[in-house]
Design a protein around this motif. Structure first.
Motif, PDB file in Angstrom:
ATOM      1  N   ARG A 129       0.817  -1.216   0.000  1.00 10.64           N
ATOM      2  CA  ARG A 129       0.000   0.000   0.000  1.00 10.64           C
ATOM      3  C   ARG A 129       0.850   1.266   0.000  1.00 10.64           C
ATOM      4  N   LYS A 130       1.954   1.244   0.718  1.00 14.53           N
ATOM      5  CA  LYS A 130       2.857   2.398   0.700  1.00 14.53           C
ATOM      6  C   LYS A 130       3.441   2.602  -0.693  1.00 14.53           C
ATOM      7  N   ALA A 131       3.830   1.506  -1.343  1.00  8.81           N
ATOM      8  CA  ALA A 131       4.375   1.606  -2.700  1.00  8.81           C
ATOM      9  C   ALA A 131       3.323   2.149  -3.657  1.00  8.81           C
ATOM     10  N   GLN A 132       2.078   1.703  -3.509  1.00  8.65           N
ATOM     11  CA  GLN A 132       1.009   2.208  -4.368  1.00  8.65           C
ATOM     12  C   GLN A 132       0.796   3.698  -4.138  1.00  8.65           C
ATOM     13  N   GLY A 133       0.828   4.130  -2.897  1.00 10.09           N
ATOM     14  CA  GLY A 133       0.656   5.543  -2.588  1.00 10.09           C
ATOM     15  C   GLY A 133       1.772   6.396  -3.163  1.00 10.09           C
ATOM     16  N   ARG A 134       2.997   5.896  -3.068  1.00  5.95           N
ATOM     17  CA  ARG A 134       4.128   6.638  -3.645  1.00  5.95           C
ATOM     18  C   ARG A 134       3.997   6.714  -5.164  1.00  5.95           C
ATOM     19  N   ALA A 135       3.574   5.627  -5.784  1.00  8.55           N
ATOM     20  CA  ALA A 135       3.424   5.618  -7.243  1.00  8.55           C
ATOM     21  C   ALA A 135       2.345   6.606  -7.675  1.00  8.55           C
ATOM     22  N   ARG A 136       1.244   6.656  -6.943  1.00  8.91           N
ATOM     23  CA  ARG A 136       0.181   7.607  -7.287  1.00  8.91           C
ATOM     24  C   ARG A 136       0.639   9.041  -7.101  1.00  8.91           C
ATOM     25  N   ALA A 137       1.408   9.297  -6.061  1.00 12.06           N
ATOM     26  CA  ALA A 137       1.894  10.649  -5.811  1.00 12.06           C
ATOM     27  C   ALA A 137       2.871  11.095  -6.900  1.00 12.06           C
ATOM     28  N   GLU A 138       3.662  10.167  -7.414  1.00 11.64           N
ATOM     29  CA  GLU A 138       4.624  10.504  -8.467  1.00 11.64           C
ATOM     30  C   GLU A 138       3.936  10.769  -9.799  1.00 11.64           C
ATOM     31  N   THR A 139       2.843  10.069 -10.087  1.00  6.18           N
ATOM     32  CA  THR A 139       2.214  10.201 -11.390  1.00  6.18           C
ATOM     33  C   THR A 139       1.355  11.438 -11.516  1.00  6.18           C
ATOM     34  N   SER A 140       0.783  11.935 -10.417  1.00 11.59           N
ATOM     35  CA  SER A 140      -0.104  13.094 -10.540  1.00 11.59           C
ATOM     36  C   SER A 140      -0.002  14.037  -9.348  1.00 11.59           C
ATOM     37  N   PRO A 141       1.138  14.676  -9.144  1.00 10.58           N
ATOM     38  CA  PRO A 141       1.244  15.608  -8.011  1.00 10.58           C
ATOM     39  C   PRO A 141       0.406  16.869  -8.214  1.00 10.58           C
ATOM     40  N   GLU A 142       0.177  17.281  -9.465  1.00  8.24           N
ATOM     41  CA  GLU A 142      -0.616  18.485  -9.693  1.00  8.24           C
ATOM     42  C   GLU A 142      -2.081  18.262  -9.345  1.00  8.24           C
ATOM     43  N   ASN A 143      -2.580  17.052  -9.474  1.00  8.33           N
ATOM     44  CA  ASN A 143      -3.972  16.766  -9.138  1.00  8.33           C
ATOM     45  C   ASN A 143      -4.200  16.806  -7.636  1.00  8.33           C
ATOM     46  N   ALA A 144      -3.205  16.472  -6.850  1.00  8.72           N
ATOM     47  CA  ALA A 144      -3.356  16.466  -5.401  1.00  8.72           C
ATOM     48  C   ALA A 144      -3.587  17.889  -4.870  1.00  8.72           C
ATOM     49  N   ALA A 145      -2.986  18.883  -5.484  1.00  6.38           N
ATOM     50  CA  ALA A 145      -3.139  20.258  -5.030  1.00  6.38           C
ATOM     51  C   ALA A 145      -4.499  20.835  -5.430  1.00  6.38           C
ATOM     52  N   GLU A 146      -5.056  20.380  -6.539  1.00  6.25           N
ATOM     53  CA  GLU A 146      -6.315  20.922  -7.024  1.00  6.25           C
ATOM     54  C   GLU A 146      -7.517  20.403  -6.257  1.00  6.25           C
ATOM     55  N   THR A 147      -7.508  19.139  -5.869  1.00  7.35           N
ATOM     56  CA  THR A 147      -8.648  18.520  -5.229  1.00  7.35           C
ATOM     57  C   THR A 147      -8.302  18.118  -3.805  1.00  7.35           C
TER      58      THR A 147
END
Length: 61
Positions: free
Chosen positions: A24-42
């Motif tokens: 789960r940690k690896a999945q979270g890191r992978a998601r954060a790397e692929t779309s960091p701009e989306n995390a700031a918007e939503t």
């Protein structure tokens, strides 16, 4: 059950939980790397929320 079986079961559970946490940690890191701009918007939890009214005249549907 005897204590030997209980100890073996506890070890298997401990290993499975540890592996799950790593995955789960690896999945979270992978998601954060692929779309960091989306995390700031939503912000978390607001992904499905309808837009709030702005209060401008004519903005009501």
């Amino acid at each position: 059950m005897n204590t030997k079986n209980d100890a073996a079961r506890a070890e298997r559970l401990k290993a499975a939980l540890r592996d799950n946490l790593r995955r789960r940690k690896a999945q979270g890191r992978a998601r954060a790397e692929t779309s960091p701009e989306n995390a700031a918007e939503t912000p978390p939890g607001d992904a499905g929320a309808p837009p709030e009214p702005t209060g401008e005249p004519g903005s009501q549907a």
